[in-house]
Design a protein around this motif. Structure first.
Motif, PDB file in Angstrom:
ATOM      1  N   PRO A 209      -5.159 -13.477  20.572  1.00 19.09           N
ATOM      2  CA  PRO A 209      -5.703 -13.561  19.275  1.00 19.09           C
ATOM      3  C   PRO A 209      -4.663 -14.302  18.149  1.00 19.09           C
ATOM      4  O   PRO A 209      -3.481 -13.920  18.151  1.00 19.09           O
ATOM      5  CB  PRO A 209      -5.898 -11.889  18.561  1.00 19.09           C
ATOM      6  CG  PRO A 209      -5.901 -11.336  20.149  1.00 19.09           C
ATOM      7  CD  PRO A 209      -4.841 -12.102  20.774  1.00 19.09           C
ATOM      8  N   GLN A 210      -5.547 -14.779  17.138  1.00 19.35           N
ATOM      9  CA  GLN A 210      -4.672 -15.523  16.142  1.00 19.35           C
ATOM     10  C   GLN A 210      -5.192 -15.067  14.852  1.00 19.35           C
ATOM     11  O   GLN A 210      -6.244 -14.874  14.583  1.00 19.35           O
ATOM     12  CB  GLN A 210      -4.887 -17.109  16.385  1.00 19.35           C
ATOM     13  CG  GLN A 210      -4.550 -17.698  17.658  1.00 19.35           C
ATOM     14  CD  GLN A 210      -2.980 -17.824  18.022  1.00 19.35           C
ATOM     15  OE1 GLN A 210      -2.303 -17.908  17.176  1.00 19.35           O
ATOM     16  NE2 GLN A 210      -2.764 -17.463  19.273  1.00 19.35           N
ATOM     17  N   VAL A 211      -4.313 -15.122  13.689  1.00 17.99           N
ATOM     18  CA  VAL A 211      -4.375 -14.645  12.359  1.00 17.99           C
ATOM     19  C   VAL A 211      -4.914 -15.917  11.683  1.00 17.99           C
ATOM     20  O   VAL A 211      -4.112 -17.073  11.625  1.00 17.99           O
ATOM     21  CB  VAL A 211      -3.293 -14.181  11.590  1.00 17.99           C
ATOM     22  CG1 VAL A 211      -3.523 -13.793  10.258  1.00 17.99           C
ATOM     23  CG2 VAL A 211      -2.828 -12.936  12.293  1.00 17.99           C
ATOM     24  N   THR A 212      -6.176 -16.105  11.159  1.00 18.18           N
ATOM     25  CA  THR A 212      -6.699 -17.341  10.726  1.00 18.18           C
ATOM     26  C   THR A 212      -6.408 -17.190   8.819  1.00 18.18           C
ATOM     27  O   THR A 212      -6.921 -18.157   8.255  1.00 18.18           O
ATOM     28  CB  THR A 212      -8.132 -17.534  10.939  1.00 18.18           C
ATOM     29  OG1 THR A 212      -8.604 -16.418  10.500  1.00 18.18           O
ATOM     30  CG2 THR A 212      -8.073 -17.559  12.302  1.00 18.18           C
ATOM     31  N   GLY A 213      -6.305 -15.950   8.421  1.00 20.44           N
ATOM     32  CA  GLY A 213      -6.292 -16.048   7.014  1.00 20.44           C
ATOM     33  C   GLY A 213      -5.603 -14.532   6.381  1.00 20.44           C
ATOM     34  O   GLY A 213      -5.866 -13.531   7.249  1.00 20.44           O
ATOM     35  N   ILE A 214      -4.966 -14.528   5.431  1.00 21.58           N
ATOM     36  CA  ILE A 214      -4.057 -13.458   4.889  1.00 21.58           C
ATOM     37  C   ILE A 214      -4.379 -13.440   3.517  1.00 21.58           C
ATOM     38  O   ILE A 214      -4.263 -14.459   2.920  1.00 21.58           O
ATOM     39  CB  ILE A 214      -2.676 -13.570   5.269  1.00 21.58           C
ATOM     40  CG1 ILE A 214      -2.524 -13.611   6.687  1.00 21.58           C
ATOM     41  CG2 ILE A 214      -2.068 -12.080   4.746  1.00 21.58           C
ATOM     42  CD1 ILE A 214      -0.984 -13.491   7.264  1.00 21.58           C
ATOM     43  N   LYS A 215      -4.534 -12.004   2.956  1.00 23.95           N
ATOM     44  CA  LYS A 215      -4.784 -12.001   1.529  1.00 23.95           C
ATOM     45  C   LYS A 215      -3.841 -10.575   1.056  1.00 23.95           C
ATOM     46  O   LYS A 215      -3.879  -9.911   1.936  1.00 23.95           O
ATOM     47  CB  LYS A 215      -6.081 -12.000   0.916  1.00 23.95           C
ATOM     48  CG  LYS A 215      -6.904 -13.154   0.733  1.00 23.95           C
ATOM     49  CD  LYS A 215      -8.266 -12.886   0.281  1.00 23.95           C
ATOM     50  CE  LYS A 215      -9.092 -14.351   0.269  1.00 23.95           C
ATOM     51  NZ  LYS A 215     -10.290 -13.831  -0.257  1.00 23.95           N
ATOM     52  N   PHE A 216      -2.988 -10.823   0.105  1.00 21.78           N
ATOM     53  CA  PHE A 216      -2.287  -9.604  -0.424  1.00 21.78           C
ATOM     54  C   PHE A 216      -2.811  -9.154  -1.770  1.00 21.78           C
ATOM     55  O   PHE A 216      -3.328  -9.923  -2.579  1.00 21.78           O
ATOM     56  CB  PHE A 216      -0.840  -9.721  -0.364  1.00 21.78           C
ATOM     57  CG  PHE A 216      -0.191 -10.204   0.760  1.00 21.78           C
ATOM     58  CD1 PHE A 216       0.245  -9.000   1.907  1.00 21.78           C
ATOM     59  CD2 PHE A 216       0.080 -11.480   1.475  1.00 21.78           C
ATOM     60  CE1 PHE A 216       0.921  -9.274   2.916  1.00 21.78           C
ATOM     61  CE2 PHE A 216       0.743 -11.777   2.470  1.00 21.78           C
ATOM     62  CZ  PHE A 216       1.157 -10.652   3.362  1.00 21.78           C
ATOM     63  N   TYR A 217      -3.015  -7.709  -1.836  1.00 24.27           N
ATOM     64  CA  TYR A 217      -3.429  -7.213  -2.948  1.00 24.27           C
ATOM     65  C   TYR A 217      -2.350  -6.309  -3.687  1.00 24.27           C
ATOM     66  O   TYR A 217      -2.002  -5.131  -2.445  1.00 24.27           O
ATOM     67  CB  TYR A 217      -4.673  -6.590  -2.900  1.00 24.27           C
ATOM     68  CG  TYR A 217      -5.730  -7.778  -2.681  1.00 24.27           C
ATOM     69  CD1 TYR A 217      -6.387  -8.306  -3.612  1.00 24.27           C
ATOM     70  CD2 TYR A 217      -6.344  -7.719  -1.245  1.00 24.27           C
ATOM     71  CE1 TYR A 217      -7.540  -9.413  -3.230  1.00 24.27           C
ATOM     72  CE2 TYR A 217      -7.333  -8.356  -1.024  1.00 24.27           C
ATOM     73  CZ  TYR A 217      -7.914  -9.228  -1.774  1.00 24.27           C
ATOM     74  OH  TYR A 217      -9.040  -9.942  -1.714  1.00 24.27           O
ATOM     75  N   THR A 218      -1.850  -6.103  -4.669  1.00 25.43           N
ATOM     76  CA  THR A 218      -1.122  -5.044  -5.265  1.00 25.43           C
ATOM     77  C   THR A 218      -2.030  -4.077  -5.664  1.00 25.43           C
ATOM     78  O   THR A 218      -2.832  -4.334  -6.663  1.00 25.43           O
ATOM     79  CB  THR A 218      -0.216  -5.761  -6.315  1.00 25.43           C
ATOM     80  OG1 THR A 218       0.605  -6.801  -5.774  1.00 25.43           O
ATOM     81  CG2 THR A 218       0.615  -4.770  -6.731  1.00 25.43           C
ATOM     82  N   LEU A 219      -1.865  -2.882  -5.498  1.00 24.22           N
ATOM     83  CA  LEU A 219      -2.617  -1.623  -5.650  1.00 24.22           C
ATOM     84  C   LEU A 219      -1.978  -0.663  -6.722  1.00 24.22           C
ATOM     85  O   LEU A 219      -0.780  -0.604  -7.164  1.00 24.22           O
ATOM     86  CB  LEU A 219      -2.863  -0.723  -4.397  1.00 24.22           C
ATOM     87  CG  LEU A 219      -3.187  -1.594  -3.271  1.00 24.22           C
ATOM     88  CD1 LEU A 219      -3.545  -0.407  -1.998  1.00 24.22           C
ATOM     89  CD2 LEU A 219      -4.650  -2.052  -3.631  1.00 24.22           C
ATOM     90  N   PRO A 220      -2.826  -0.112  -7.728  1.00 22.24           N
ATOM     91  CA  PRO A 220      -2.513   0.708  -8.542  1.00 22.24           C
ATOM     92  C   PRO A 220      -1.843   2.146  -8.204  1.00 22.24           C
ATOM     93  O   PRO A 220      -1.446   3.011  -9.036  1.00 22.24           O
ATOM     94  CB  PRO A 220      -3.563   0.939  -9.536  1.00 22.24           C
ATOM     95  CG  PRO A 220      -4.715   0.641  -8.768  1.00 22.24           C
ATOM     96  CD  PRO A 220      -4.311  -0.312  -7.702  1.00 22.24           C
TER      97      PRO A 220
END
Length: 507
Positions: A209-220
């Motif tokens: 399996p390959q990672v095709t996209g990453i998003k990071f979110y900062t949570l409250p």
């Protein structure tokens, strides 16, 4: 002399119109459909090519779909082989004395191994510290010989995943702070898109399996609850305070990961349930229900100092409209500054002495969730009754899933269901070297009871020296990850030490 009358033909499935065959088999289980499909070439062709026949099947949710696929993206020609596999798996699971195939997983004596069985029966996810590996179950070894698919900037706490179809999967990774560094760090979440290989058995670099996209979110907040129904991602955090403090509310964030929009959510417990100032509400769980398109929230009301004890409530709320675009820096604190208040459309107080669950579940009932009682020895399945003659306050019905009794003794049972952690309770070893487990299948057509044999190499130890725990289950694939803790005494370590052996069971 010739007769003008046509010969009488006895009607049967093999000479009926296709539309009539599909209508007759509407709502049938997988066993019935596959059995009929194997009786003649014509019926085989119909069963192989008519999609509606399968979409109306009673137990369609029990199909062991391929990794990364959904029912919508599974070709019609592939459903019949999957149904035959499902029938075989369910047959073994219905036999409490079935003997699964054991496979020892060589991943070290980790006390808290982080395993996840990915749908499809081929891959399992393993996390350790900052890294994630996806290992091929069908490979000869499950050791971490390949590099991780993802190295996180922080420690990995937990993972939630969902198949998207066309060999793609979404993976939600919660990242937590490590050792104190003297700096205040906000919680973070990573949203990964995975691409699964087309080949199912080759174990080379191109077949992983390959990672095709990453998003990071900062949570409250540090999320206590994470629910994924792509593209919606729901994260919640309870505030457990006395009602004298007006902050006794549920805080949550709902994201649309495709549209990059989000909204903050807030909810107070039902006012009539917490009239006394000494009452307290603990929010236990919140998740998205894809069929009802509702939020399902479970909470418990404590009457501190009173005689009424605690009261369990399950609440349904509409999913709010998501309009706010996410900040460019993906910092989600702003979403909670003006949250939308949730409106509860249904309320169900946990009942005692409910009737036994009817299997198979009639079509009038829509399963919502399964939950354990306070004692942990009984499981309820909550359903929405769509019958029009029922009153509004009776729409939510809880059926009890009965504990199996073997002979004159009720064994310690581990319940498994879609919304229950499979390792809520340890599995006690019985005198015949078995452990007992009970679960409801995905289609809610039956409840199965297993007596899992203890692995042979563990049986040589005294019965009181080890215990078993179910870490992961995929009952559609007939797979269970079982860990066994052993107390052993060695020459180098005269005191008793704990060792952990991990097994993959295949039914």
């Amino acid at each position: 002399m010739f007769s003008n009358t046509l010969p009488f033909v006895v009607p049967n499935l093999d000479n009926l119109a296709v539309e009539l065959i599909v209508d007759i088999l509407k709502g049938a289980d997988l066993q019935t459909i596959t059995s009929i499909g194997l009786t003649s070439s014509r019926l085989y062709h119909i069963v192989k090519t008519d999609r509606k026949l399968w979409t109306d099947a009673r137990a369609i949710l029990d199909l062991p779909l391929q990794t990364g696929e959904t029912l919508a993206t599974t070709p019609t020609s592939s459903i019949l082989p999957l149904a035959l596999r499902a029938v075989s798996v369910q047959k073994h699971l219905r036999d409490p004395d079935a003997k699964p195939h054991f496979r020892l997983l060589h991943m070290g004596d980790y006390e808290t191994p982080a395993w996840k069985l990915l749908p499809g029966g081929q891959w399992m996810l393993f996390t350790r510290n900052h890294c994630i590996w996806i290992l091929n179950i069908r490979a000869q070894t499950t050791t971490k010989t390949s590099p991780p698919i993802f190295v996180a900037p922080r420690l990995i706490s937990r993972c939630v995943f969902q198949a998207l179809g066309n060999r793609e999967m979404c993976l939600i990774v919660e990242l937590v702070r490590g050792w104190p560094t003297g700096q205040t760090e906000m919680p973070r979440i990573a949203v990964l898109r995975l691409r699964l290989p087309l080949l199912q058995s080759v174990d080379d670099g191109d077949s992983r399996p390959q990672v095709t996209g990453i998003k990071f979110y900062t949570l409250p907040f540090d999320p206590v609850f994470i629910s994924l129904r792509w593209p919606l991602l729901l994260m919640g955090c309870p505030q457990m305070r006395f009602l004298i403090d007006p902050g006794n509310e549920l805080n949550a964030v709902l994201l649309n990961c495709e549209a990059d929009t989000g909204v903050g959510l807030a909810a107070l417990p039902p006012e009539e349930e917490v009239e006394a100032l000494s009452a307290r509400c603990d929010w236990m769980s919140i998740h998205l229900h894809p069929t009802l398109e509702k939020l399902v929230i479970r909470c418990q009301i404590f009457h501190v100092g009173g005689s009424s004890g605690r009261r369990i409530l399950i609440l349904l709320a509409d999913i709010p409209t998501i309009r706010h675009p996410l900040p460019d820096d993906s910092h989600l604190v702003s979403l909670t500054q003006s949250p939308q208040s949730l409106h509860f459309t249904h309320k169900h107080p946990e009942a005692r002495g409910s009737s036994r669950m009817p299997f198979p579940l009639p079509s009038r009932y829509v399963p919502i969730m399964e939950y354990m009682t306070d004692s942990g020895y009984r499981m309820y399945s909550l359903c929405l009754d769509t019958h029009t003659e029922r009153r509004d306050d009776e729409e939510l019905i809880a059926f009890v899933v009965m504990t199996e009794t073997w002979g004159t003794r009720t064994f310690f049972t581990n319940y498994c269901a879609a919304d229950i952690s499979p390792h809520q309770r340890n599995l006690e070893r019985t005198s015949d070297n078995r452990i007992s487990m009970q679960f409801v299948n995905s289609a809610h057509t039956e409840v199965s009871k297993l007596r899992i044999p203890i692995p042979p190499e563990v049986r040589q130890h005294p019965p009181n020296s080890d215990w078993g725990e179910v870490l992961e289950t995929d009952m559609n694939q007939g797979q269970i990850i079982l860990t066994v803790q052993n107390h052993r005494t060695g020459d180098a370590h005269p005191s008793r030490r704990r060792f952990y052996s991990h097994y993959l069971l295949q039914y």
